[in-house]
Motif scaffolding. Structure first.
Motif, PDB file in Angstrom:
ATOM      1  N   ILE A  13       0.847  -1.199   0.000  1.00 55.65           N
ATOM      2  CA  ILE A  13       0.000   0.000   0.000  1.00 55.65           C
ATOM      3  C   ILE A  13       0.877   1.240   0.000  1.00 55.65           C
ATOM      4  O   ILE A  13       1.755   1.398   0.854  1.00 55.65           O
ATOM      5  CB  ILE A  13      -0.909   0.024   1.243  1.00 55.65           C
ATOM      6  CG1 ILE A  13      -1.806  -1.214   1.281  1.00 55.65           C
ATOM      7  CG2 ILE A  13      -1.755   1.296   1.280  1.00 55.65           C
ATOM      8  CD1 ILE A  13      -2.507  -1.419   2.607  1.00 55.65           C
ATOM      9  N   GLU A  83      -4.966   5.206  -0.557  1.00 59.30           N
ATOM     10  CA  GLU A  83      -5.841   4.701  -1.615  1.00 59.30           C
ATOM     11  C   GLU A  83      -5.093   3.918  -2.688  1.00 59.30           C
ATOM     12  O   GLU A  83      -5.639   2.996  -3.292  1.00 59.30           O
ATOM     13  CB  GLU A  83      -6.612   5.854  -2.261  1.00 59.30           C
ATOM     14  CG  GLU A  83      -7.655   6.467  -1.333  1.00 59.30           C
ATOM     15  CD  GLU A  83      -8.412   7.600  -1.994  1.00 59.30           C
ATOM     16  OE1 GLU A  83      -7.895   8.159  -3.011  1.00 59.30           O
ATOM     17  OE2 GLU A  83      -9.501   7.935  -1.514  1.00 59.30           O
ATOM     18  N   LYS A  84      -3.842   4.259  -2.934  1.00 61.51           N
ATOM     19  CA  LYS A  84      -3.091   3.631  -4.023  1.00 61.51           C
ATOM     20  C   LYS A  84      -2.344   2.393  -3.536  1.00 61.51           C
ATOM     21  O   LYS A  84      -1.947   2.303  -2.376  1.00 61.51           O
ATOM     22  CB  LYS A  84      -2.098   4.632  -4.630  1.00 61.51           C
ATOM     23  CG  LYS A  84      -2.762   5.804  -5.334  1.00 61.51           C
ATOM     24  CD  LYS A  84      -1.720   6.727  -5.945  1.00 61.51           C
ATOM     25  CE  LYS A  84      -2.379   7.893  -6.664  1.00 61.51           C
ATOM     26  NZ  LYS A  84      -1.369   8.813  -7.261  1.00 61.51           N
ATOM     27  N   THR A  85      -2.169   1.448  -4.446  1.00 63.39           N
ATOM     28  CA  THR A  85      -1.409   0.241  -4.142  1.00 63.39           C
ATOM     29  C   THR A  85      -0.066   0.276  -4.866  1.00 63.39           C
ATOM     30  O   THR A  85       0.116   1.002  -5.844  1.00 63.39           O
ATOM     31  CB  THR A  85      -2.183  -1.017  -4.554  1.00 63.39           C
ATOM     32  OG1 THR A  85      -2.494  -0.943  -5.950  1.00 63.39           O
ATOM     33  CG2 THR A  85      -3.477  -1.146  -3.759  1.00 63.39           C
ATOM     34  N   TRP A  90       0.774  -6.707  -5.118  1.00 67.83           N
ATOM     35  CA  TRP A  90      -0.388  -7.522  -4.769  1.00 67.83           C
ATOM     36  C   TRP A  90      -0.428  -8.791  -5.626  1.00 67.83           C
ATOM     37  O   TRP A  90      -0.812  -9.856  -5.138  1.00 67.83           O
ATOM     38  CB  TRP A  90      -1.679  -6.737  -4.956  1.00 67.83           C
ATOM     39  CG  TRP A  90      -1.920  -5.731  -3.879  1.00 67.83           C
ATOM     40  CD1 TRP A  90      -1.436  -4.458  -3.843  1.00 67.83           C
ATOM     41  CD2 TRP A  90      -2.676  -5.904  -2.686  1.00 67.83           C
ATOM     42  NE1 TRP A  90      -1.856  -3.824  -2.698  1.00 67.83           N
ATOM     43  CE2 TRP A  90      -2.621  -4.680  -1.982  1.00 67.83           C
ATOM     44  CE3 TRP A  90      -3.405  -6.971  -2.153  1.00 67.83           C
ATOM     45  CZ2 TRP A  90      -3.272  -4.507  -0.753  1.00 67.83           C
ATOM     46  CZ3 TRP A  90      -4.054  -6.780  -0.938  1.00 67.83           C
ATOM     47  CH2 TRP A  90      -3.987  -5.578  -0.246  1.00 67.83           C
ATOM     48  N   ALA A 117      -7.444   0.881   6.777  1.00 70.55           N
ATOM     49  CA  ALA A 117      -6.725   0.003   5.848  1.00 70.55           C
ATOM     50  C   ALA A 117      -7.591  -1.193   5.475  1.00 70.55           C
ATOM     51  O   ALA A 117      -7.677  -1.578   4.297  1.00 70.55           O
ATOM     52  CB  ALA A 117      -5.414  -0.460   6.468  1.00 70.55           C
ATOM     53  N   ILE A 120     -10.509   0.034   3.146  1.00 71.35           N
ATOM     54  CA  ILE A 120     -10.139   0.422   1.781  1.00 71.35           C
ATOM     55  C   ILE A 120      -9.537  -0.755   1.012  1.00 71.35           C
ATOM     56  O   ILE A 120      -9.717  -0.878  -0.199  1.00 71.35           O
ATOM     57  CB  ILE A 120      -9.161   1.615   1.827  1.00 71.35           C
ATOM     58  CG1 ILE A 120      -9.893   2.842   2.386  1.00 71.35           C
ATOM     59  CG2 ILE A 120      -8.587   1.924   0.450  1.00 71.35           C
ATOM     60  CD1 ILE A 120      -8.989   4.018   2.651  1.00 71.35           C
ATOM     61  N   HIS A 121      -8.835  -1.617   1.734  1.00 71.35           N
ATOM     62  CA  HIS A 121      -8.191  -2.776   1.107  1.00 71.35           C
ATOM     63  C   HIS A 121      -8.664  -4.061   1.811  1.00 71.35           C
ATOM     64  O   HIS A 121      -7.885  -4.707   2.528  1.00 71.35           O
ATOM     65  CB  HIS A 121      -6.668  -2.646   1.195  1.00 71.35           C
ATOM     66  CG  HIS A 121      -6.134  -1.385   0.592  1.00 71.35           C
ATOM     67  ND1 HIS A 121      -6.055  -1.176  -0.773  1.00 71.35           N
ATOM     68  CD2 HIS A 121      -5.668  -0.239   1.168  1.00 71.35           C
ATOM     69  CE1 HIS A 121      -5.554   0.026  -1.011  1.00 71.35           C
ATOM     70  NE2 HIS A 121      -5.309   0.609   0.148  1.00 71.35           N
ATOM     71  N   ARG A 123      -9.042  -6.975   0.954  1.00 71.89           N
ATOM     72  CA  ARG A 123      -8.329  -8.204   0.635  1.00 71.89           C
ATOM     73  C   ARG A 123      -7.254  -8.518   1.678  1.00 71.89           C
ATOM     74  O   ARG A 123      -6.842  -9.687   1.821  1.00 71.89           O
ATOM     75  CB  ARG A 123      -7.696  -8.074  -0.758  1.00 71.89           C
ATOM     76  CG  ARG A 123      -7.041  -9.346  -1.296  1.00 71.89           C
ATOM     77  CD  ARG A 123      -8.034 -10.445  -1.537  1.00 71.89           C
ATOM     78  NE  ARG A 123      -7.411 -11.623  -2.146  1.00 71.89           N
ATOM     79  CZ  ARG A 123      -7.802 -12.860  -1.919  1.00 71.89           C
ATOM     80  NH1 ARG A 123      -8.830 -13.099  -1.114  1.00 71.89           N
ATOM     81  NH2 ARG A 123      -7.184 -13.873  -2.502  1.00 71.89           N
ATOM     82  N   LEU A 124      -6.827  -7.518   2.428  1.00 72.17           N
ATOM     83  CA  LEU A 124      -5.850  -7.753   3.491  1.00 72.17           C
ATOM     84  C   LEU A 124      -6.338  -8.828   4.457  1.00 72.17           C
ATOM     85  O   LEU A 124      -5.567  -9.662   4.921  1.00 72.17           O
ATOM     86  CB  LEU A 124      -5.587  -6.461   4.271  1.00 72.17           C
ATOM     87  CG  LEU A 124      -4.778  -5.361   3.579  1.00 72.17           C
ATOM     88  CD1 LEU A 124      -4.821  -4.091   4.411  1.00 72.17           C
ATOM     89  CD2 LEU A 124      -3.341  -5.800   3.342  1.00 72.17           C
TER      90      LEU A 124
END
Length: 200
Positions: A13, A83-85, A90, A117, A120-121, A123-124
């Motif tokens: 992230i 916001e950005k990966t 990933w 976190a 927003i993500h 999948r973590l």
């Protein structure tokens, strides 16, 4: 099989704290100059170590007076900063998961911003078997204690783990405990490093 432990910030992230103050300053340069004046990096590290946001604000006001007032909006604006990966990272984590490689997370992150976190993500929460968050356990990388917390919580042995972090000091902290460390400099180099270890 080796277990792989990922740092999160600047590995999976992108974290750009100046974005939290974009509505306060007219330019990035102005925001970054203010952050330097109030010692934002040091302030944030204490947050990552478990200090509450309220106590952090109090300390900043005591040290810097009214100039610290912009920190009051940081918690609410924090989602803008993550916001950005990181390009390609990933995909590597997903590929490891598809190979049934056990994945874990170990991050220096404040307890009060951590829920953002996961929101927003999301999948973590699916990629990793466990994530140790420094602000929640009160220990920071590269202190030995935080690596041991992850090991103990999950029944892991250092010699069976590979740790990935963008901070060389954190990598060295892991190596000092017998964990194989990879300094993250980008997804391509990480893929090559994991391939050399027979994992990618």
């Amino acid at each position: 099989m080796k277990s792989v432990i990922f740092d999160l910030g600047a590995v999976l992230i992108e974290w750009d704290p100046a974005l939290a103050f974009a509505d306060v300053f007219t330019s990035r340069a102005a925001a970054e100059a203010w952050m330097a004046r109030i010692g934002f990096d040091g302030w944030n590290r204490l947050q990552d170590g478990g200090r509450s946001f309220a106590k952090g604000l109090e300390a900043a006001r005591e040290a810097h007076g009214d100039e610290a007032r912009h920190l009051a909006g940081y918690l609410a604006a924090f989602p803008l900063t993550i916001e950005k990966t990181v390009p390609g990272a990933w995909e590597i984590a997903e590929a490891l998961l598809a190979r049934n490689v056990p994945l874990y997370g170990l991050t220096n992150w404040a307890a009060e911003t951590w829920p953002h976190a996961l929101e927003i993500h999301p999948r973590l929460g699916q990629l990793f078997r466990d994530i140790v968050v420094s602000g929640r356990v009160g220990a920071l990388k590269p202190e030995p204690a935080v690596y041991r917390i992850l090991m103990d919580r999950n029944g892991l042995r250092p010699e069976d783990c590979i740790f990935i972090d963008d901070n060389p000091d954190n990598v060295e902290g892991a190596r000092a405990l017998g964990i194989d460390g990879i300094h993250f400099t980008g997804a391509d180099a990480l893929g090559q490093a994991l391939a050399r270890r027979g994992l990618f």
